[in-house]
Design a protein around this motif. Structure first.
Motif, mmCIF file in Angstrom:
data_model
loop_
_atom_site.group_PDB
_atom_site.id
_atom_site.type_symbol
_atom_site.label_atom_id
_atom_site.label_comp_id
_atom_site.label_asym_id
_atom_site.label_seq_id
_atom_site.Cartn_x
_atom_site.Cartn_y
_atom_site.Cartn_z
ATOM 1 N N PHE A 1 1.172 -16.829 6.706
ATOM 2 C CA PHE A 1 1.310 -15.373 6.671
ATOM 3 C C PHE A 1 0.391 -14.706 5.645
ATOM 4 C CE2 PHE A 1 5.374 -16.596 8.602
ATOM 5 C CZ PHE A 1 5.470 -15.661 9.626
ATOM 6 N N GLU A 2 -0.286 -15.502 4.820
ATOM 7 C CA GLU A 2 -1.088 -14.911 3.749
ATOM 8 C C GLU A 2 -2.202 -14.025 4.297
ATOM 9 O OE1 GLU A 2 -0.519 -14.895 0.466
ATOM 10 O OE2 GLU A 2 1.366 -15.815 1.117
ATOM 11 N N GLY A 3 -2.826 -14.439 5.406
ATOM 12 C CA GLY A 3 -3.903 -13.632 5.971
ATOM 13 C C GLY A 3 -3.443 -12.242 6.374
ATOM 14 N N PRO A 4 -2.422 -12.115 7.245
ATOM 15 C CA PRO A 4 -1.932 -10.784 7.639
ATOM 16 C C PRO A 4 -1.419 -9.971 6.450
ATOM 17 C CG PRO A 4 -1.157 -12.451 9.172
ATOM 18 C CD PRO A 4 -1.798 -13.187 8.046
ATOM 19 N N LEU A 5 -0.723 -10.625 5.504
ATOM 20 C CA LEU A 5 -0.200 -9.888 4.356
ATOM 21 C C LEU A 5 -1.331 -9.336 3.495
ATOM 22 C CD1 LEU A 5 2.764 -12.231 3.301
ATOM 23 C CD2 LEU A 5 2.949 -9.896 4.192
ATOM 24 N N ASP A 6 -2.346 -10.145 3.268
ATOM 25 C CA ASP A 6 -3.469 -9.711 2.440
ATOM 26 C C ASP A 6 -4.265 -8.612 3.122
ATOM 27 O OD1 ASP A 6 -4.976 -10.157 -0.041
ATOM 28 O OD2 ASP A 6 -6.592 -10.809 1.303
ATOM 29 N N PHE A 7 -4.419 -8.730 4.441
ATOM 30 C CA PHE A 7 -5.164 -7.715 5.200
ATOM 31 C C PHE A 7 -4.486 -6.351 5.077
ATOM 32 C CE2 PHE A 7 -6.273 -5.539 9.212
ATOM 33 C CZ PHE A 7 -7.648 -5.553 9.111
ATOM 34 N N VAL A 8 -3.155 -6.333 5.256
ATOM 35 C CA VAL A 8 -2.424 -5.065 5.185
ATOM 36 C C VAL A 8 -2.355 -4.572 3.741
ATOM 37 C CG1 VAL A 8 -0.159 -3.997 5.523
ATOM 38 C CG2 VAL A 8 -1.096 -5.502 7.275
ATOM 39 N N ARG A 9 -2.243 -5.485 2.780
ATOM 40 C CA ARG A 9 -2.226 -5.065 1.377
ATOM 41 C C ARG A 9 -3.489 -4.286 1.042
ATOM 42 N NH1 ARG A 9 -4.496 -6.800 -3.050
ATOM 43 N NH2 ARG A 9 -5.288 -8.709 -2.075
ATOM 44 N N LYS A 10 -4.640 -4.809 1.508
ATOM 45 C CA LYS A 10 -5.901 -4.135 1.233
ATOM 46 C C LYS A 10 -6.030 -2.848 2.044
ATOM 47 C CE LYS A 10 -8.348 -8.432 0.117
ATOM 48 N NZ LYS A 10 -9.389 -9.392 0.558
ATOM 49 N N SER A 11 -5.680 -2.910 3.340
ATOM 50 C CA SER A 11 -5.838 -1.737 4.212
ATOM 51 C C SER A 11 -4.918 -0.598 3.795
ATOM 52 C CB SER A 11 -5.557 -2.135 5.665
ATOM 53 O OG SER A 11 -6.505 -3.079 6.116
ATOM 54 N N ALA A 12 -3.724 -0.932 3.350
ATOM 55 C CA ALA A 12 -2.747 0.106 2.968
ATOM 56 C C ALA A 12 -2.905 0.527 1.512
ATOM 57 C CB ALA A 12 -1.332 -0.406 3.195
ATOM 58 N N GLY A 13 -3.799 -0.159 0.798
ATOM 59 C CA GLY A 13 -4.017 0.195 -0.599
ATOM 60 C C GLY A 13 -2.889 -0.195 -1.517
ATOM 61 N N LEU A 14 -2.165 -1.263 -1.168
ATOM 62 C CA LEU A 14 -1.066 -1.694 -2.010
ATOM 63 C C LEU A 14 -1.588 -2.278 -3.310
ATOM 64 C CD1 LEU A 14 1.189 -3.488 0.664
ATOM 65 C CD2 LEU A 14 1.233 -1.096 -0.060
ATOM 66 N N ASP B 1 -2.553 -4.578 -6.348
ATOM 67 C CA ASP B 1 -3.000 -5.963 -6.436
ATOM 68 C C ASP B 1 -1.902 -6.872 -6.964
ATOM 69 O OD1 ASP B 1 -5.454 -5.317 -5.456
ATOM 70 O OD2 ASP B 1 -6.437 -5.204 -7.416
ATOM 71 N N GLN B 2 -0.870 -6.259 -7.572
ATOM 72 C CA GLN B 2 0.237 -7.060 -8.100
ATOM 73 C C GLN B 2 1.173 -7.537 -7.010
ATOM 74 O OE1 GLN B 2 0.054 -7.735 -11.356
ATOM 75 N NE2 GLN B 2 -1.803 -6.468 -11.281
ATOM 76 N N VAL B 3 1.058 -6.891 -5.829
ATOM 77 C CA VAL B 3 1.940 -7.285 -4.712
ATOM 78 C C VAL B 3 1.495 -8.635 -4.172
ATOM 79 C CG1 VAL B 3 2.739 -6.692 -2.409
ATOM 80 C CG2 VAL B 3 2.420 -4.896 -4.117
ATOM 81 N N LYS B 4 2.404 -9.539 -4.079
ATOM 82 C CA LYS B 4 2.118 -10.880 -3.550
ATOM 83 C C LYS B 4 3.019 -11.149 -2.339
ATOM 84 C CE LYS B 4 -0.855 -11.935 -6.774
ATOM 85 N NZ LYS B 4 -2.282 -12.116 -6.458
ATOM 86 N N GLY B 5 2.509 -12.017 -1.433
ATOM 87 C CA GLY B 5 3.305 -12.376 -0.260
ATOM 88 C C GLY B 5 4.526 -13.156 -0.616
#
Length: 481
Positions: free
Chosen positions: A462-475, A477-481
């Motif tokens: 799940f790391e790929g989808p989580l990281d993609f949305v974290r970057k796209s949504a501007g979450l 950098d402290q947010v981790k999967g």
């Protein structure tokens, strides 16, 4: 060394106790319900000696000839060789069989990956799995899988039910452990041995459990009783039910009535961590040959539907072609998942090459969950004649035969005999008791649907989808999967 078909048959004459329809089976190799499938498995053994197949079915190792289907997978070529061997078998026998060894030996390979878990219990147990994997390969053993317990009233905890509803250890002896209970299993009555392991369940309730047991059980051992369902073979003419009479893989309730399991055949017991590990990794390899069988089922549905359309002259209709295309998409979807899982294969904890796990498990969900819909599409394409066509006797009898031959002949190319044969095949593939049985088998043979989905969830990265949305949504950098 590789066995012959006759050596396999002789090995089944070990005094095993088998019951069917209230009668004791004296010889499983000649009984009409068992003989066809025993002959299929014997043919697989003989193919390994046949010059036409030997190179595809066997390999050489340490000056010994061993079966390709049991070879530990270390590289992609090993999987390609297995694909070629399975293809040779299915085309030679002219049908699909599932529980013939290669679909269950992978469960032993997953135990090999868990040697550290087994070693944490007892070093002897981890050594046992290595020895048994080697023995299956060296001695060409027909190895199956004992999985599902009767379970009883599942609203109660195991300790509040009749203890025999789940296989459990009753005592230890100097010679080994003694087990009681029962398992439902396909092909047990005509196999050499079974890998018995815990059923699906939550294995975190208690540190030690008499139900947390994994071992090898010889199918002819004292106290082992096979109580089989009624067979489909021999109940009607093969001309009317060609699949039922050749490829019925008979299930049994295998009862273990105080069966002694020698220490050398024990992998673990009274250890819930091992039981939990086994359930989570059980189909790591075996899901591949299991799903592969559905590729051949899809081919049979495509071939049946298209032959019917060509016989009746409907193959040029766009609506017919669209439905056949649906079957093709199903077939190619299975093929894509299998191909991708090997192309992107992963190294296992034990150093083997396992199919890419989330791709393989997603392919299993796709193949199993869509089978019933594809069968219905194939029925639509074949039409109502598969449920109303008289049997072969009627086509051959004076009085009825002349009329049936008149009305079932389509043109100069397609006469009544070929028309009847195709309709009988379609009926047995899609509508018969055997067809319904096979559908249920596919849906539950490795696990129920929720377990298939759980395997996808647990194996997907799940790391790929989580990281993609974290970057796209501007979450952050402290947010981790």
């Amino acid at each position: 060394m590789i066995r012959t078909g006759n050596e396999y048959r002789e090995g089944l004459k070990d005094g095993r106790e088998i019951w069917m329809d209230g009668e004791k089976v004296t010889d499983v190799t000649t009984h009409p319900a068992f003989k066809p499938i025993v002959d299929v498995r014997a043919r697989m053994y003989d193919m390994q000696h046949d010059p036409a197949y030997k190179e595809r079915m066997t390999y050489r190792d340490n000056n010994k000839t061993n079966p390709v289907l049991y070879k530990l997978p270390h590289e992609q070529k090993d999987w390609a060789d297995k694909l070629e061997a399975v293809d040779a078998v299915m085309n030679d026998i002219g049908g699909v069989v599932t529980r013939v060894g290669d679909e269950t030996i992978g469960e032993m390979w997953s135990l090999c990956d868990g040697r550290d878990v087994l070693a944490s219990i007892d070093d002897r147990f981890s050594d046992n799995i290595d020895r048994h994997i080697q023995a299956v390969t060296d001695n060409d053993i027909f190895h199956v899988s004992a999985n599902t317990d009767p379970k009883g009233d599942r609203s109660l905890s195991p300790r509040d039910r009749d203890p025999d509803m789940m296989v459990h250890v009753t005592r230890e002896t100097d010679a080994g452990i003694v087990i009681r209970g029962a398992k439902f299993e396909t092909a047990a009555a005509y196999a050499d041995q079974a890998f018995l392991k815990p059923t699906v369940g939550a294995w975190a309730d208690e540190e030690l459990s008499d139900y947390a047991v994994g071992c090898i059980v010889k199918m002819g051992a004292p106290g082992v009783k096979h109580i089989c369902r009624s067979g489909f073979a021999g109940k009607s003419r093969a001309a009317d039910y060609p699949l039922s009479n050749k490829f019925d893989e008979v299930e049994a309730l295998v009862v273990f009535d105080d069966v002694l399991i020698p220490w050398e055949d024990v992998f673990f017991y009274r250890h819930t961590k091992a039981a939990q590990y086994v359930r989570s990794s059980l189909h790591r390899y075996s899901a591949f040959p299991y799903v592969l069988r559905l590729l051949y089922v899809a081919d049979m549905m495509i071939g049946t539907a298209l032959w019917n359309a060509r016989q009746t002259g409907l193959d040029k209709l766009q609506a017919v072609r669209e439905k056949i295309a649906d079957l093709v998409c199903y077939r190619e979807g299975i093929n894509a998942h299998l191909t991708a899982s090997i192309a992107a294969a992963q190294r296992s904890p034990g150093g083997l090459l396992m199919p890419h796990q989330s791709m393989l498990y997603a392919g299993r969900v796709f193949a199993v969950s869509q089978l019933q819909n594809m069968m219905h599409i194939a029925r639509e394409l074949c039409g109502g004649q598969i449920c109303i066509t008289p049997n072969a006797d009627s086509f051959e009898a004076d009085g009825s035969g002349e009329w049936l031959n008149k009305f079932y002949s389509l043109n100069q190319r397609w006469q009544a005999d070929d028309r009847r044969k195709l309709l009988a095949f379609a009926r047995d593939l899609l509508n018969s008791d055997y067809a319904g049985h096979r559908l249920t088998f596919v849906q539950f043979a490795q696990a129920p649907h929720f377990s298939h989905l759980a395997a996808v969830y647990q194996s997907f990265d799940f790391e790929g989808p989580l990281d993609f949305v974290r970057k796209s949504a501007g979450l952050s950098d402290q947010v981790k999967g």
